[in-house]
Design an enzyme around this catalytic site. Sequence first.
Site, PDB file in Angstrom:
ATOM      1  CE  LYS A 126      -3.656  -2.761   2.302  1.00  0.00           C
ATOM      2  NZ  LYS A 126      -4.273  -2.943   3.438  1.00  0.00           N
ATOM      3  CD  GLN A 132      -3.203  -4.858   6.379  1.00  0.00           C
ATOM      4  OE1 GLN A 132      -3.013  -3.826   5.835  1.00  0.00           O
ATOM      5  NE2 GLN A 132      -3.929  -5.930   6.016  1.00  0.00           N
ATOM      6  CG  ASP A 155      -9.556  -0.424   5.122  1.00  0.00           C
ATOM      7  OD1 ASP A 155      -9.347  -0.798   4.158  1.00  0.00           O
ATOM      8  OD2 ASP A 155      -8.725  -0.942   6.217  1.00  0.00           O
TER       9      ASP A 155
END
Length: 297
Positions: free
Chosen positions: A54, A98, A121
């Site tokens: 990312k 994460q 997200d």
Amino acid sequence: MPASIIDGKMIAAKVHEENAEEVAALARDYNVQPGLAVVLVGDDPASRVYVNMKVRKCKELGIYSEKHVLEKTASMDEVLALVDQLNNDTRINGILVQSPPPPQIDEDAVVAAINPAKDVDCFHAENVGKMLIGKQDGFVPCTPYGIMKLLERSGIDPSGKHAVVIGRSNIVGKPMMALLVQKAKGANATVTCVHSRTKNLAELTRQADILIAAIGKPEFVTADMVKKGAVVVDVGINRVDDPNGRDNYQLVGDVKFDEVAAKASMITPVPGGVGPMTIAMLMHNTIKACKLQNGIG
Ligand code: NDP
């Protein structure tokens, strides 16, 4: 005739090109640069790989990025303090913690602490709610969003089709259902969701015009579970032992590729299908967050 391959790598590359153009236009026209903070708690090797991918992609596109790595023994207070700091940092438009964090970390509480405007997200309840009612000023979760883009850019219109989603996780299955059933262009499907308590699973999957497998079980979907001519999207990423593979494993999806490809009309491969789209949509969401936070229409 064997299925044609839905090339996620190629479609993601195109989305990244568009992302890079948008980043350049934001710098040129508004003097702003999108920023993404990625938080990793612990040292899970797969998570580390995802985080690094990312950050690398941000650099390629001209997006500012920060990587924050906390010890695997980090406390909730430490994680929440970092989230709070990033919520208040104007350089940062998107925050991603994460998953999965170590067991002492309450992931739901961490997600709830992220400013919804920076929740790229789309795990925060506010954004999940907006997605469900079809509001455009929130975010769409990256993996299901990527699948919708794959369908759109492969010329597949779900309208009136029967889509069957295998799996009901908050990350993939449930939002996938919500997106496919929207009363909106590129959606309008009739949706069935099946899961581990479903009694007649294969009977239902065999009815699917579009079959989406998000189970996490290697090669679970076999040809006898698929209607001839169906479009099959394989979300699964499973490591299976393989002495001939790099590092003694290989990645396989949730679909038994060869036999299902012989029956389907279109199919996504693993790797190179859904995976690359997830990161492309994360970058897209970060750019959107930057625009929303700067009042850019
Ligand atoms: P989860 O483990 O959270 O959910 C799996 C779902 O599959 C659950 O709803 C579960 O049912 C269902 N399931 C499990 N076993 C069966 C079974 N035997 N029959 C029917 N249903 C079953 O997984 P995720 O949704 O997070 O991920 C699914 C897969 O997608 C994984 O391989 C993951 O690695 C991959 N993935 C890939 C991404 C990408 O970018 N390509 C992104 C995210 C995930 P129940 O709810 O009843 O337990």
